[in-house]
Design an enzyme around this catalytic site. Sequence first.
Site, PDB file in Angstrom:
ATOM      1  N   ARG A  49      -9.053  21.213  -3.384  1.00  8.53           N
ATOM      2  CA  ARG A  49      -8.904  22.631  -3.718  1.00  8.53           C
ATOM      3  C   ARG A  49      -8.205  23.426  -2.617  1.00  8.53           C
ATOM      4  O   ARG A  49      -8.588  23.364  -1.456  1.00  8.53           O
ATOM      5  CB  ARG A  49     -10.291  23.215  -4.002  1.00  8.53           C
ATOM      6  CG  ARG A  49     -10.280  24.675  -4.370  1.00  8.53           C
ATOM      7  CD  ARG A  49     -11.526  25.053  -5.112  1.00  8.53           C
ATOM      8  NE  ARG A  49     -12.667  25.231  -4.238  1.00  8.53           N
ATOM      9  CZ  ARG A  49     -13.842  25.690  -4.669  1.00  8.53           C
ATOM     10  NH1 ARG A  49     -14.026  26.002  -5.930  1.00  8.53           N
ATOM     11  NH2 ARG A  49     -14.830  25.836  -3.823  1.00  8.53           N
TER      12      ARG A  49
ATOM     13  N   LYS B  40     -15.182  27.817 -12.696  1.00  9.88           N
ATOM     14  CA  LYS B  40     -15.613  29.167 -13.071  1.00  9.88           C
ATOM     15  C   LYS B  40     -14.572  30.205 -12.666  1.00  9.88           C
ATOM     16  O   LYS B  40     -14.220  31.077 -13.443  1.00  9.88           O
ATOM     17  CB  LYS B  40     -16.950  29.512 -12.399  1.00  9.88           C
ATOM     18  CG  LYS B  40     -18.105  28.607 -12.787  1.00  9.88           C
ATOM     19  CD  LYS B  40     -19.430  29.104 -12.193  1.00  9.88           C
ATOM     20  CE  LYS B  40     -19.459  29.093 -10.672  1.00  9.88           C
ATOM     21  NZ  LYS B  40     -19.394  27.730 -10.091  1.00  9.88           N
TER      22      LYS B  40
ATOM     23  N   ARG C 202     -23.992  22.018  -1.637  1.00  7.15           N
ATOM     24  CA  ARG C 202     -23.846  23.067  -2.652  1.00  7.15           C
ATOM     25  C   ARG C 202     -24.193  22.560  -4.038  1.00  7.15           C
ATOM     26  O   ARG C 202     -24.767  23.283  -4.846  1.00  7.15           O
ATOM     27  CB  ARG C 202     -22.434  23.659  -2.604  1.00  7.15           C
ATOM     28  CG  ARG C 202     -22.377  24.843  -1.640  1.00  7.15           C
ATOM     29  CD  ARG C 202     -21.030  25.035  -1.004  1.00  7.15           C
ATOM     30  NE  ARG C 202     -19.953  25.150  -1.947  1.00  7.15           N
ATOM     31  CZ  ARG C 202     -18.712  24.706  -1.704  1.00  7.15           C
ATOM     32  NH1 ARG C 202     -18.429  24.128  -0.564  1.00  7.15           N
ATOM     33  NH2 ARG C 202     -17.779  24.863  -2.587  1.00  7.15           N
TER      34      ARG C 202
ATOM     35  N   ARG D 189     -27.178  33.167  -9.382  1.00  7.41           N
ATOM     36  CA  ARG D 189     -27.347  31.783  -8.956  1.00  7.41           C
ATOM     37  C   ARG D 189     -28.817  31.399  -8.814  1.00  7.41           C
ATOM     38  O   ARG D 189     -29.115  30.265  -8.472  1.00  7.41           O
ATOM     39  CB  ARG D 189     -26.673  31.595  -7.601  1.00  7.41           C
ATOM     40  CG  ARG D 189     -25.337  30.850  -7.658  1.00  7.41           C
ATOM     41  CD  ARG D 189     -24.774  30.907  -6.260  1.00  7.41           C
ATOM     42  NE  ARG D 189     -23.809  29.901  -5.950  1.00  7.41           N
ATOM     43  CZ  ARG D 189     -22.497  30.067  -6.009  1.00  7.41           C
ATOM     44  NH1 ARG D 189     -21.989  31.178  -6.490  1.00  7.41           N
ATOM     45  NH2 ARG D 189     -21.679  29.115  -5.616  1.00  7.41           N
TER      46      ARG D 189
ATOM     47  N   ARG E 123     -10.841  26.239   1.968  1.00  5.16           N
ATOM     48  CA  ARG E 123     -12.038  26.944   2.410  1.00  5.16           C
ATOM     49  C   ARG E 123     -12.797  26.146   3.448  1.00  5.16           C
ATOM     50  O   ARG E 123     -12.951  24.944   3.325  1.00  5.16           O
ATOM     51  CB  ARG E 123     -12.934  27.216   1.202  1.00  5.16           C
ATOM     52  CG  ARG E 123     -12.746  28.606   0.665  1.00  5.16           C
ATOM     53  CD  ARG E 123     -13.400  28.776  -0.646  1.00  5.16           C
ATOM     54  NE  ARG E 123     -14.786  28.289  -0.655  1.00  5.16           N
ATOM     55  CZ  ARG E 123     -15.555  28.303  -1.723  1.00  5.16           C
ATOM     56  NH1 ARG E 123     -15.094  28.763  -2.855  1.00  5.16           N
ATOM     57  NH2 ARG E 123     -16.775  27.856  -1.666  1.00  5.16           N
TER      58      ARG E 123
HETATM   59  P1  ADP Z   1     -18.290  27.563  -5.246  1.00  5.07           P
HETATM   60  O1  ADP Z   1     -17.839  27.967  -6.602  1.00  5.07           O
HETATM   61  O2  ADP Z   1     -17.477  26.490  -4.619  1.00  5.07           O
HETATM   62  O3  ADP Z   1     -19.748  27.298  -5.135  1.00  5.07           O
HETATM   63  P2  ADP Z   1     -18.402  30.341  -4.321  1.00  5.07           P
HETATM   64  O4  ADP Z   1     -17.199  31.001  -3.818  1.00  5.07           O
HETATM   65  O5  ADP Z   1     -18.940  30.758  -5.641  1.00  5.07           O
HETATM   66  O6  ADP Z   1     -18.064  28.785  -4.278  1.00  5.07           O
HETATM   67  O7  ADP Z   1     -19.600  30.475  -3.252  1.00  5.07           O
HETATM   68  C1  ADP Z   1     -19.454  30.111  -1.907  1.00  5.07           C
HETATM   69  C2  ADP Z   1     -20.746  30.345  -1.162  1.00  5.07           C
HETATM   70  O8  ADP Z   1     -21.070  31.739  -1.172  1.00  5.07           O
HETATM   71  C3  ADP Z   1     -21.970  29.666  -1.757  1.00  5.07           C
HETATM   72  O9  ADP Z   1     -22.087  28.342  -1.313  1.00  5.07           O
HETATM   73  C4  ADP Z   1     -23.099  30.563  -1.229  1.00  5.07           C
HETATM   74  O10 ADP Z   1     -23.384  30.290   0.115  1.00  5.07           O
HETATM   75  C5  ADP Z   1     -22.473  31.934  -1.289  1.00  5.07           C
HETATM   76  N1  ADP Z   1     -22.745  32.595  -2.590  1.00  5.07           N
HETATM   77  C6  ADP Z   1     -21.853  32.884  -3.558  1.00  5.07           C
HETATM   78  N2  ADP Z   1     -22.433  33.491  -4.610  1.00  5.07           N
HETATM   79  C7  ADP Z   1     -23.754  33.579  -4.305  1.00  5.07           C
HETATM   80  C8  ADP Z   1     -24.912  34.078  -4.984  1.00  5.07           C
HETATM   81  N3  ADP Z   1     -24.824  34.607  -6.221  1.00  5.07           N
HETATM   82  N4  ADP Z   1     -26.100  34.012  -4.351  1.00  5.07           N
HETATM   83  C9  ADP Z   1     -26.212  33.485  -3.119  1.00  5.07           C
HETATM   84  N5  ADP Z   1     -25.178  32.976  -2.432  1.00  5.07           N
HETATM   85  C10 ADP Z   1     -23.950  33.019  -3.011  1.00  5.07           C
END
Ligand code: ADP
Length: 187
Positions: free
Chosen positions: A128, A14, A172, A89, A161
Site C-alpha cells: 500500500r 474501506k 491491527r 471500531r 504509512r
Molecule cells: P487501517 O485501515 O489500515 O486500519 P486507519 O487509517 O483506519 O488504518 O487507522 C490507523 C490507526 O489509527 C489504527 O491502527 C488506530 O491506531 C487508529 N484509529 C483509527 N481509527 C480509530 C478508531 N475509530 N478508534 C481508535 N483508533 C483508531
Amino acid sequence: MVDIVLLGPPGAGKGTQAKLLQEWLGIPQISTGDLFRAHISQGTELGRLAKEYIDRGDLVPDEVTVRMVEERISQPDCARGAIFDGFPRTVAQAEALDTLLAKRKRRIDIVLYIQVSEEELLRRLEGRWICSQCGAVYHRVYHPEKVPGICDRCGGKLYQREDDTPETQKRRIQVYEEQTAPLIAYY
Ligand code: ADP
Ligand code: ZN
C-alpha cells in the site's frame, strides 16, 4: 440524507470505497485514521497522544476518538450525512455514534461490511502507498500509479504509512478481530 458505516478489517478497502461513495453521493468521508494522521503531521497535542497508540497498532482511546468525530460531524458539510470509514471500531464507539446522530435526528442508514481473508489483507497492506496530499490509495501490484511515486489524481507525492510494518499489520488485524468484529453483530 444518508449516514453510512464502512466496516471491515484494515486493508479491506474501506478507504477506497469511501472515496468512491463520497464522489457519487456528494457526502463527505470521515476517516478517523486520516483525521489522526492530519493531527500528527500538524503536531497537535491530540496527534502526539494518538501517535503512541497508532505506532503500536492499538486503538486510540474511545473518548478521544469520539470527541474528534463529534467535532467533525458538527461541520456544515456533514449536515446531509457522512460516510464513516474506520469508525466506529468498538461497541462503545458505535453507541456513542448512535447518540451523536440521534441528537441531530439522524441514524446509521447503511452498514457496508467488507470481508477479506487475512492472507489477502496482508498482501494488500504490504503493497500500500498513499498520496500525501489527497489520501488516494495505491498498490504496488494491484493498483499502481502511472508515474512512479506521483499521485494520478493530484500530483502529490506517495508515501508508505509508518504503521504499515509487518508487526503492526498483524497487531491491527488482531485488534480488529477482538474489538471491532463484534460490531457485525451490533449492526
Ligand atoms: P487501517 O485501515 O489500515 O486500519 P486507519 O487509517 O483506519 O488504518 O487507522 C490507523 C490507526 O489509527 C489504527 O491502527 C488506530 O491506531 C487508529 N484509529 C483509527 N481509527 C480509530 C478508531 N475509530 N478508534 C481508535 N483508533 C483508531
Ligand atoms: Zn493525490
